[in-house]
Write a protein that holds these residues in place. Sequence first.
Motif, PDB file in Angstrom:
ATOM      1  N   VAL A 119       0.832  -1.206   0.000  1.00 58.85           N
ATOM      2  CA  VAL A 119       0.000   0.000   0.000  1.00 58.85           C
ATOM      3  C   VAL A 119       0.860   1.248   0.000  1.00 58.85           C
ATOM      4  N   ILE A 120       0.429   2.249  -0.788  1.00 57.32           N
ATOM      5  CA  ILE A 120       0.972   3.606  -0.691  1.00 57.32           C
ATOM      6  C   ILE A 120      -0.132   4.462  -0.091  1.00 57.32           C
ATOM      7  N   LEU A 121       0.186   5.116   1.002  1.00 60.13           N
ATOM      8  CA  LEU A 121      -0.806   5.882   1.766  1.00 60.13           C
ATOM      9  C   LEU A 121      -0.481   7.372   1.660  1.00 60.13           C
ATOM     10  N   MET A 122      -1.456   8.174   1.222  1.00 59.24           N
ATOM     11  CA  MET A 122      -1.270   9.617   1.040  1.00 59.24           C
ATOM     12  C   MET A 122      -1.874  10.420   2.200  1.00 59.24           C
ATOM     13  N   GLU A 123      -1.434  11.691   2.293  1.00 59.67           N
ATOM     14  CA  GLU A 123      -2.019  12.667   3.207  1.00 59.67           C
ATOM     15  C   GLU A 123      -1.967  12.193   4.657  1.00 59.67           C
ATOM     16  N   ILE A 124      -0.800  12.300   5.243  1.00 62.58           N
ATOM     17  CA  ILE A 124      -0.540  11.711   6.551  1.00 62.58           C
ATOM     18  C   ILE A 124      -0.709  12.732   7.679  1.00 62.58           C
ATOM     19  N   LEU A 125      -1.366  12.308   8.744  1.00 62.66           N
ATOM     20  CA  LEU A 125      -1.500  13.116   9.954  1.00 62.66           C
ATOM     21  C   LEU A 125      -0.303  12.862  10.861  1.00 62.66           C
ATOM     22  N   VAL A 131      -1.754   4.517   9.766  1.00 63.99           N
ATOM     23  CA  VAL A 131      -0.373   4.026   9.787  1.00 63.99           C
ATOM     24  C   VAL A 131      -0.242   2.923  10.836  1.00 63.99           C
ATOM     25  N   SER A 132      -0.827   3.157  12.002  1.00 58.15           N
ATOM     26  CA  SER A 132      -0.781   2.142  13.060  1.00 58.15           C
ATOM     27  C   SER A 132      -1.462   0.850  12.608  1.00 58.15           C
ATOM     28  N   ARG A 133      -2.588   0.994  11.895  1.00 58.37           N
ATOM     29  CA  ARG A 133      -3.312  -0.195  11.429  1.00 58.37           C
ATOM     30  C   ARG A 133      -2.468  -0.980  10.426  1.00 58.37           C
ATOM     31  N   LEU A 134      -1.795  -0.294   9.523  1.00 58.61           N
ATOM     32  CA  LEU A 134      -0.954  -0.964   8.536  1.00 58.61           C
ATOM     33  C   LEU A 134       0.238  -1.645   9.205  1.00 58.61           C
ATOM     34  N   GLU A 135       0.788  -1.002  10.229  1.00 56.60           N
ATOM     35  CA  GLU A 135       1.899  -1.621  10.966  1.00 56.60           C
ATOM     36  C   GLU A 135       1.454  -2.923  11.616  1.00 56.60           C
ATOM     37  N   PRO A 140       3.176  -4.716   3.574  1.00 58.43           N
ATOM     38  CA  PRO A 140       4.164  -3.700   3.202  1.00 58.43           C
ATOM     39  C   PRO A 140       3.474  -2.388   2.830  1.00 58.43           C
ATOM     40  N   PHE A 141       4.000  -1.264   3.299  1.00 57.39           N
ATOM     41  CA  PHE A 141       3.400   0.023   2.946  1.00 57.39           C
ATOM     42  C   PHE A 141       4.440   1.136   3.000  1.00 57.39           C
ATOM     43  N   VAL A 142       4.158   2.174   2.236  1.00 55.21           N
ATOM     44  CA  VAL A 142       4.985   3.388   2.207  1.00 55.21           C
ATOM     45  C   VAL A 142       4.034   4.566   2.300  1.00 55.21           C
ATOM     46  N   THR A 143       4.408   5.594   3.038  1.00 54.69           N
ATOM     47  CA  THR A 143       3.560   6.779   3.149  1.00 54.69           C
ATOM     48  C   THR A 143       4.171   7.945   2.375  1.00 54.69           C
ATOM     49  N   ILE A 144       3.302   8.719   1.730  1.00 58.34           N
ATOM     50  CA  ILE A 144       3.701  10.000   1.147  1.00 58.34           C
ATOM     51  C   ILE A 144       3.342  11.040   2.194  1.00 58.34           C
ATOM     52  N   GLY A 145       4.357  11.490   2.932  1.00 60.00           N
ATOM     53  CA  GLY A 145       4.177  12.234   4.171  1.00 60.00           C
ATOM     54  C   GLY A 145       4.659  11.329   5.294  1.00 60.00           C
ATOM     55  N   HIS A 146       4.772  11.879   6.503  1.00 62.77           N
ATOM     56  CA  HIS A 146       5.200  11.023   7.607  1.00 62.77           C
ATOM     57  C   HIS A 146       4.604  11.495   8.921  1.00 62.77           C
ATOM     58  N   VAL A 147       4.415  10.530   9.821  1.00 64.41           N
ATOM     59  CA  VAL A 147       3.866  10.837  11.139  1.00 64.41           C
ATOM     60  C   VAL A 147       4.907  11.584  11.961  1.00 64.41           C
ATOM     61  N   GLY A 192      -4.374  17.690  12.671  1.00 71.92           N
ATOM     62  CA  GLY A 192      -2.953  17.388  12.797  1.00 71.92           C
ATOM     63  C   GLY A 192      -2.319  17.001  11.483  1.00 71.92           C
ATOM     64  N   TYR A 193      -2.822  17.576  10.379  1.00 75.87           N
ATOM     65  CA  TYR A 193      -2.274  17.301   9.054  1.00 75.87           C
ATOM     66  C   TYR A 193      -0.813  17.733   9.012  1.00 75.87           C
ATOM     67  N   GLY A 194       0.068  16.786   8.666  1.00 73.06           N
ATOM     68  CA  GLY A 194       1.507  17.008   8.758  1.00 73.06           C
ATOM     69  C   GLY A 194       2.019  18.256   8.064  1.00 73.06           C
ATOM     70  N   PRO A 195       1.775  18.450   6.743  1.00 70.34           N
ATOM     71  CA  PRO A 195       2.289  19.634   6.060  1.00 70.34           C
ATOM     72  C   PRO A 195       1.802  20.944   6.680  1.00 70.34           C
ATOM     73  N   ALA A 196       0.553  20.972   7.143  1.00 71.94           N
ATOM     74  CA  ALA A 196       0.014  22.191   7.740  1.00 71.94           C
ATOM     75  C   ALA A 196       0.739  22.525   9.045  1.00 71.94           C
ATOM     76  N   ALA A 197       0.943  21.514   9.876  1.00 70.32           N
ATOM     77  CA  ALA A 197       1.614  21.734  11.159  1.00 70.32           C
ATOM     78  C   ALA A 197       3.070  22.147  10.958  1.00 70.32           C
ATOM     79  N   ARG A 198       3.762  21.469  10.055  1.00 70.65           N
ATOM     80  CA  ARG A 198       5.178  21.773   9.832  1.00 70.65           C
ATOM     81  C   ARG A 198       5.353  23.130   9.153  1.00 70.65           C
ATOM     82  N   SER A 199       4.421  23.491   8.292  1.00 71.68           N
ATOM     83  CA  SER A 199       4.490  24.802   7.641  1.00 71.68           C
ATOM     84  C   SER A 199       4.327  25.920   8.662  1.00 71.68           C
TER      85      SER A 199
END
Length: 336
Positions: A119-125, A131-135, A140-147, A192-199
């Motif tokens: 799985v490729i998972l987009m738009e990460i919080l 992410v926890s469910r996939l773990e 196997p999975f990859v995220t676009i964004g990161h927790v 808690g959207y990652g890009p918004a918080a980091r920006s």
Amino acid sequence: MNIGEIAKRAGVSRSTVSYALSGKRPVAEATAKRINDVITELGYRPNASARALAEGRTRTLGLVIPPAGARLTGAQLGFVAGVVEAAAAHDLDVLVSPSGGGHDRSFERIVSGRRVDGVILMEILLDDPRVSRLEESGLPFVTIGHVEHPGASWWVDVDYAALIRRCVHHLADLGHEEVVLINRSPELVASGYGPAARSTAGFLEAAEQRGVRAHVVTCPDEPGAGFACFEDIRTRLPGVTGLVTINEAALPGLQRALHRAELEVPRDFSITGVIADHLAEDFHPPLTAADVPAGEMARLALELLLEQIGNPGATPRHALLMPAVTLRSSTGARRR
């Protein structure tokens, strides 16, 4: 033409042909060459279902996108197109499925149904239960964004905090003393959207470093909201002369509001941010911006996922990208 005919012509068993095609067991080099020569001569191409069965895989990847009712941004559409294109180059199919907004069952079918190899998972919080469910699932999975605390996981992301800092420093270098960040929607920021918080963190940090007065506002992801947001900024914060944004959907509304206010960019007002390159180019005048490399990120995410599928014991890897801020025509010196 089938495997039996290939085996007969190559003088080997059907299982040997199957192993040569799937790679599940080693086959002597001379034998493999003989089989491949026969395949080439016959123009044989295994049917997708048979190939998948031989490999013990579905040859399908899952791509989890935002809710189906949401309008995808330019960068998000770039991720989807990039993943599909990269997968096709590897002769793989992509099963696209929404999550969030009442689509929990769809996501769970992807995770537990074993219909995909990864799985490729987009738009990460920052704290993302998906992410926890996939773990937990072991899929196997990859995220676009990161927790917030990615630990030993596989992911690809853009360094939003660093890029927004560069944007603020650029405006400060041009003499702007009061700037505003137009962030994503209030709901997305609150989640808690990652890009918004980091920006936000990068924006405030750089403004403090440069002694620039800074304001952060949220804006729904739609053109009309962009118009209303800019009107409100002009009313409440008349001293603002520079704007930074990651809200692509709001750009058309910002464009209209600037025109209505008879503000010429960049003579009267400067705009920059982190935006998909084609949207930056379509703005008038073209936006000075860090261009989100959606295609590259999608390709990297697919490569990491295939590495993980092919070698489940591989050490987790990630890629944090830092695209350059492309100087176009939307930023200039503050008018005195």
